[in-house]
Design a protein around this motif. Structure first.
Motif, PDB file in Angstrom:
ATOM      1  N   VAL A   1       0.825  -1.214   0.064  1.00 47.25           N
ATOM      2  CA  VAL A   1      -0.084   0.022  -0.040  1.00 47.25           C
ATOM      3  C   VAL A   1       0.845   1.170  -0.027  1.00 47.25           C
ATOM      4  N   GLU A   2       0.179   2.201  -0.436  1.00 45.62           N
ATOM      5  CA  GLU A   2       0.926   3.569  -0.111  1.00 45.62           C
ATOM      6  C   GLU A   2       1.039   4.091   1.199  1.00 45.62           C
ATOM      7  N   ASP A   3       2.022   4.636   1.625  1.00 41.65           N
ATOM      8  CA  ASP A   3       2.332   4.950   2.814  1.00 41.65           C
ATOM      9  C   ASP A   3       2.374   6.740   2.924  1.00 41.65           C
ATOM     10  N   PRO A   4       1.204   7.178   3.221  1.00 43.44           N
ATOM     11  CA  PRO A   4      -0.003   6.762   3.795  1.00 43.44           C
ATOM     12  C   PRO A   4      -1.102   6.341   3.013  1.00 43.44           C
ATOM     13  N   SER A   5      -2.174   5.949   3.230  1.00 42.36           N
ATOM     14  CA  SER A   5      -3.364   5.205   2.321  1.00 42.36           C
ATOM     15  C   SER A   5      -4.607   5.469   2.920  1.00 42.36           C
ATOM     16  N   TYR A   6      -5.580   5.250   2.035  1.00 48.12           N
ATOM     17  CA  TYR A   6      -6.962   5.230   2.454  1.00 48.12           C
ATOM     18  C   TYR A   6      -7.367   4.399   3.788  1.00 48.12           C
ATOM     19  N   LEU A   7      -7.944   5.019   4.684  1.00 49.87           N
ATOM     20  CA  LEU A   7      -8.172   4.453   6.028  1.00 49.87           C
ATOM     21  C   LEU A   7      -8.954   3.101   5.865  1.00 49.87           C
ATOM     22  N   ALA A   8     -10.093   3.190   5.190  1.00 52.99           N
ATOM     23  CA  ALA A   8     -11.312   2.008   5.064  1.00 52.99           C
ATOM     24  C   ALA A   8     -10.491   0.792   4.241  1.00 52.99           C
ATOM     25  N   ALA A   9      -9.691   1.146   3.466  1.00 52.07           N
ATOM     26  CA  ALA A   9      -8.817   0.059   2.672  1.00 52.07           C
ATOM     27  C   ALA A   9      -7.772  -0.725   3.487  1.00 52.07           C
ATOM     28  N   LEU A  10      -7.262   0.076   4.651  1.00 56.99           N
ATOM     29  CA  LEU A  10      -6.274  -0.593   5.341  1.00 56.99           C
ATOM     30  C   LEU A  10      -7.080  -1.411   6.238  1.00 56.99           C
ATOM     31  N   GLY A  11      -8.092  -0.896   6.624  1.00 54.37           N
ATOM     32  CA  GLY A  11      -9.097  -1.715   7.537  1.00 54.37           C
ATOM     33  C   GLY A  11      -9.403  -3.103   7.068  1.00 54.37           C
ATOM     34  N   LEU A  12      -9.820  -3.002   5.628  1.00 54.40           N
ATOM     35  CA  LEU A  12     -10.311  -4.045   4.930  1.00 54.40           C
ATOM     36  C   LEU A  12      -9.114  -5.328   4.832  1.00 54.40           C
ATOM     37  N   PHE A  13      -7.904  -4.642   4.237  1.00 53.91           N
ATOM     38  CA  PHE A  13      -6.864  -5.364   4.393  1.00 53.91           C
ATOM     39  C   PHE A  13      -6.681  -6.413   5.489  1.00 53.91           C
ATOM     40  N   HIS A  14      -6.469  -5.444   6.569  1.00 55.97           N
ATOM     41  CA  HIS A  14      -6.338  -5.954   7.866  1.00 55.97           C
ATOM     42  C   HIS A  14      -7.402  -7.283   8.271  1.00 55.97           C
ATOM     43  N   MET A  15      -8.576  -6.969   7.854  1.00 57.07           N
ATOM     44  CA  MET A  15      -9.697  -7.913   8.171  1.00 57.07           C
ATOM     45  C   MET A  15      -9.423  -9.436   7.099  1.00 57.07           C
ATOM     46  N   TYR A  16      -8.693  -9.133   6.175  1.00 55.20           N
ATOM     47  CA  TYR A  16      -8.194 -10.479   5.364  1.00 55.20           C
ATOM     48  C   TYR A  16      -6.983 -11.031   5.895  1.00 55.20           C
ATOM     49  N   ASN A  17      -6.361 -10.493   7.013  1.00 58.37           N
ATOM     50  CA  ASN A  17      -5.395 -11.175   7.697  1.00 58.37           C
ATOM     51  C   ASN A  17      -4.167 -11.145   6.525  1.00 58.37           C
ATOM     52  N   ALA A  18      -4.279 -10.111   5.891  1.00 57.42           N
ATOM     53  CA  ALA A  18      -3.039  -9.944   4.736  1.00 57.42           C
ATOM     54  C   ALA A  18      -1.892  -9.382   5.539  1.00 57.42           C
ATOM     55  N   THR A  19      -0.374  -9.595   4.633  1.00 57.10           N
ATOM     56  CA  THR A  19       0.790  -9.025   5.255  1.00 57.10           C
ATOM     57  C   THR A  19       0.952  -7.708   4.560  1.00 57.10           C
ATOM     58  N   ILE A  20       0.782  -6.593   5.277  1.00 58.88           N
ATOM     59  CA  ILE A  20       0.614  -5.210   4.561  1.00 58.88           C
ATOM     60  C   ILE A  20       1.944  -4.599   4.873  1.00 58.88           C
ATOM     61  N   LYS A  21       2.504  -4.301   3.492  1.00 53.95           N
ATOM     62  CA  LYS A  21       3.777  -3.424   3.490  1.00 53.95           C
ATOM     63  C   LYS A  21       3.584  -2.029   2.657  1.00 53.95           C
ATOM     64  N   ALA A  22       4.171  -1.054   3.063  1.00 56.87           N
ATOM     65  CA  ALA A  22       3.910   0.066   2.871  1.00 56.87           C
ATOM     66  C   ALA A  22       5.268   0.956   2.351  1.00 56.87           C
ATOM     67  N   VAL A  23       4.660   1.453   0.981  1.00 53.48           N
ATOM     68  CA  VAL A  23       5.703   2.323   0.165  1.00 53.48           C
ATOM     69  C   VAL A  23       5.641   3.684   0.158  1.00 53.48           C
ATOM     70  N   PRO A  24       6.859   4.483   0.702  1.00 50.50           N
ATOM     71  CA  PRO A  24       6.496   5.890   0.750  1.00 50.50           C
ATOM     72  C   PRO A  24       5.856   6.316  -0.357  1.00 50.50           C
ATOM     73  N   LEU A  25       5.168   7.649  -0.153  1.00 55.91           N
ATOM     74  CA  LEU A  25       4.415   8.298  -1.249  1.00 55.91           C
ATOM     75  C   LEU A  25       4.928   9.834  -0.993  1.00 55.91           C
ATOM     76  N   HIS A  26       5.311  10.249  -2.392  1.00 54.76           N
ATOM     77  CA  HIS A  26       5.900  11.749  -2.162  1.00 54.76           C
ATOM     78  C   HIS A  26       5.032  12.318  -3.301  1.00 54.76           C
ATOM     79  N   ALA A  27       5.057  13.808  -3.139  1.00 49.53           N
ATOM     80  CA  ALA A  27       4.212  14.459  -3.852  1.00 49.53           C
ATOM     81  C   ALA A  27       3.961  14.308  -5.517  1.00 49.53           C
ATOM     82  N   ASN A  28       5.026  13.495  -5.955  1.00 50.60           N
ATOM     83  CA  ASN A  28       5.023  13.143  -7.390  1.00 50.60           C
ATOM     84  C   ASN A  28       4.847  11.688  -7.659  1.00 50.60           C
ATOM     85  N   GLY A  29       4.439  10.982  -6.539  1.00 49.63           N
ATOM     86  CA  GLY A  29       4.359   9.439  -6.846  1.00 49.63           C
ATOM     87  C   GLY A  29       5.102   8.623  -5.740  1.00 49.63           C
TER      88      GLY A  29
END
Lengths: 390, 390
Positions: free
Chosen positions: B116-144
């Motif tokens: 996921v992007e770091d930060p990301s959409y709250l309700a998506a993070l909650g959902l991915f958590h519900m599926y017991n996914a292993t969540i890795k976050a990639v830094p997001l900057h102003a241009n991508g």
């Protein structure tokens, strides 16, 4: 991307019922398959009346985001249908099928055991399979489940819940006797097993007296599912769940992450119709139309098949469950029946183990009296030809 | 029954955004929290016009059960919005949140890795958590996204998909540059990672030129999500997915077992509005109202806070992502801001690891120009008081 599908998808098969629906939509076949209400009976004028009133209201927030559990006015009306319930024990779902999904999401870890009736509702079996549940089946008889078998399963398999359709069951049309219900309640209490009670057909009673739901007999351990799909219209996509309020809170959390909320437009329409007693009135119309259809199918089956098949006359609902005794595998009868221009659902799809079966499910609500007459005759012709071919 | 909840529920927390929404609904607080469109702008007359026409039509099957993938006329219109798509590559969902749920259901086994992007959409993070996914976050900057970090994750963690909101991102308002997009596409191809592209805000562009979607750049590896919640009305609950047709087939299977189908009533309304160009026209109205609101918030922030905060002016969408530099923990600023009568969402909830953060998300679409002016002043007062208290 298919190489990346989850296990639940790679082992799932396309719904056979959906295949039949496609088949019957394409051809001029009399369909006793499916479980559709009669579209000619939808109370279109009353729906249009309330929908137009809403469209003309000056409620600016009518189409805005709202809460996940549904419109309060509708929850209030639904709560009144139970012996003792408050609106905090009710939440609305996208049809009762979504209720099943949210219960699975909220309660099932991988491999958790659940118990289903044998046979049971096809799309529930498919869903439980998607959650990688361990599915155990308890034999269902004309007056309820096999209590000895149920106790053995509760004791040995420690299921999270027992999925039960106690009134006018799908596919059998069977209903639990009061005595059988009390036995189930006793076991649920003793082994602390949740009763997941699905009652989509309850209001469609043609004979006999109303029965007491598990939701009223054992509210602290029951999650009850209801729907307006059979009493009003399927496209409203309004089902509900009734459970203890702390369980509703958890189910609401699952709902929020699943799809945030339902559309509340038709929830408002539905609430207004309930407040006016229009749904109760409409159910009387449905019964007046469906009872003669059930009678027509019962009579046609008896007249054509005589003693060569067996079935229990359902007191309500939408289905007759027929034992085509002379045909070990009703899938063969299905193929022959399609040739003769009539469809039904072969019994094997309703069993958790998909075993070969002599049973078939016949729906009578979505055919005219003439189609019922003609369709049963065609089915009998198929049955006779199949026997002479053996 | 709570002792029987699945692990995903016992470890889930109630959405903080939902808590804020409840809070701001109860009190007279200016809310820059939430992500609601302006309800005053819903095209109620056009909706009512088409809805009434439908209610008066003689289509007996209007409220009957139908297929799981949605109304053909609407799928046709949506397909036209992509460079090359046919309706078999489109399915409709109960808002785009349900699209996320169906993708998880179709692709994720327990512990499967996603990025996921770091930060990301709250309700998506909650959902991915519900599926017991292993969540890795990639830094997001102003241009991508940070391409080096993304490649490391694709290489080491072998994710099933990368969840990306490339235009006017939630919560940051950032957009990927074309160069950044091409780099992401190169990595997705090389490591065979699905791009799960969520674009709810794409149409709300106030400056700059339209950009090319991943769905058009790399259709064979992209599942794109869209919605009418921001361009028409949230209560329609109409989102869509665009993916290769064989993936749509699997997603439809998941949809069938989840809730059978959506209501098609407002899908028909929506199709008629698209066919008439009414939605494209309405989007112009939205932009004409939202652009001044964005400008007002940008100007008010610069005027009150001067150089004491940092933010990138978003070219579209609904949010400004502010770095309250002098405040290490924006949760403290949130508490003080509520005292002063204004709400926003503290940044920490948008990070997969929920780390303490100096950022906050401010929404400008659902406040008046006066409220924006007044709310920013109140926020600045809170900011100053908090600093003098330290």
């Amino acid at each position: 991307m298919q190489t990346k599908f989850a296990r639940r998808i790679t082992t799932a098969s396309r719904s056979f019922t959906r295949t039949i629906l496609d088949l019957t939509a394409q051809n001029k076949i009399i369909s006793f398959a499916g479980g559709l209400p009669d579209a000619a009976l939808f109370p279109k004028e009353r729906i249009a009346f309330h929908a137009k009133a809403l469209l003309e209201s000056d409620d600016a927030r009518l189409f805005q985001y709202s809460n996940a559990s549904g419109v309060d006015a509708l929850k209030n009306e639904i709560a009144k249908q139970y012996a003792s319930a408050n609106p905090k024990e009710i939440m609305l779902t996208n049809g009762s099928q979504q209720g099943l999904d949210l219960v699975c999401k909220t309660f099932l870890d991988e491999k958790d055991c659940i118990v289903v009736e044998d046979p049971s509702y096809l799309a529930a079996l498919g869903l439980f399979h998607m959650y990688n549940a361990t599915i155990k089946a308890v034999p269902l008889h004309a007056n309820g489940v096999d209590i000895t078998a149920l106790e053995k399963l509760f004791h040995e398999a420690k299921p999270k819940f027992f999925y039960t359709i106690p009134i006018f069951q799908n596919p059998t049309g069977y209903s639990y006797s009061l005595e059988n219900r009390h036995e189930v309640v006793r076991l649920a209490k003793q082994y602390h097993v949740i009763l997941l009670e699905d009652s989509p057909y309850e209001a469609l009673r043609y004979d006999g007296k109303p029965s007491i739901s598990f939701a009223d007999l054992l509210p602290e351990l029951t999650i009850a599912l209801g729907t307006f799909s059979k009493t009003l219209a399927p496209d409203f996509r309004i089902g509900w769940m009734k459970a203890p309020s702390e369980v509703i809170s958890a189910l609401t959390l699952s709902k929020e992450s699943t799809d945030l909320q339902n559309s509340k437009f038709f929830q408002h329409v539905c609430a207004r119709m309930m407040q006016n007693g229009e749904i109760a009135e409409h159910v009387k119309t449905l019964i007046a139309h469906y009872r003669p259809k059930r009678n027509a199918m019962v009579n046609a089956l008896k007249h054509s098949f005589k003693e060569s098949i067996e079935f229990v006359i359902p007191e309500g609902g939408m289905f007759i469950w027929v034992d085509f005794k002379a045909c070990d595998d009703s899938m063969k009868l299905f193929d022959k029946a399609i040739e003769k221009g009539v469809a039904f659902v072969p019994g094997s799809v309703f069993f958790a183990d998909k075993r070969i079966s002599s049973y078939g499910r016949l729906n009578y609500t979505n055919s005219s009296l003439e189609q019922i007459e003609e369709g049963v005759k065609a089915l009998h012709t198929a049955y006779v030809e199949l026997q002479s071919a053996l």
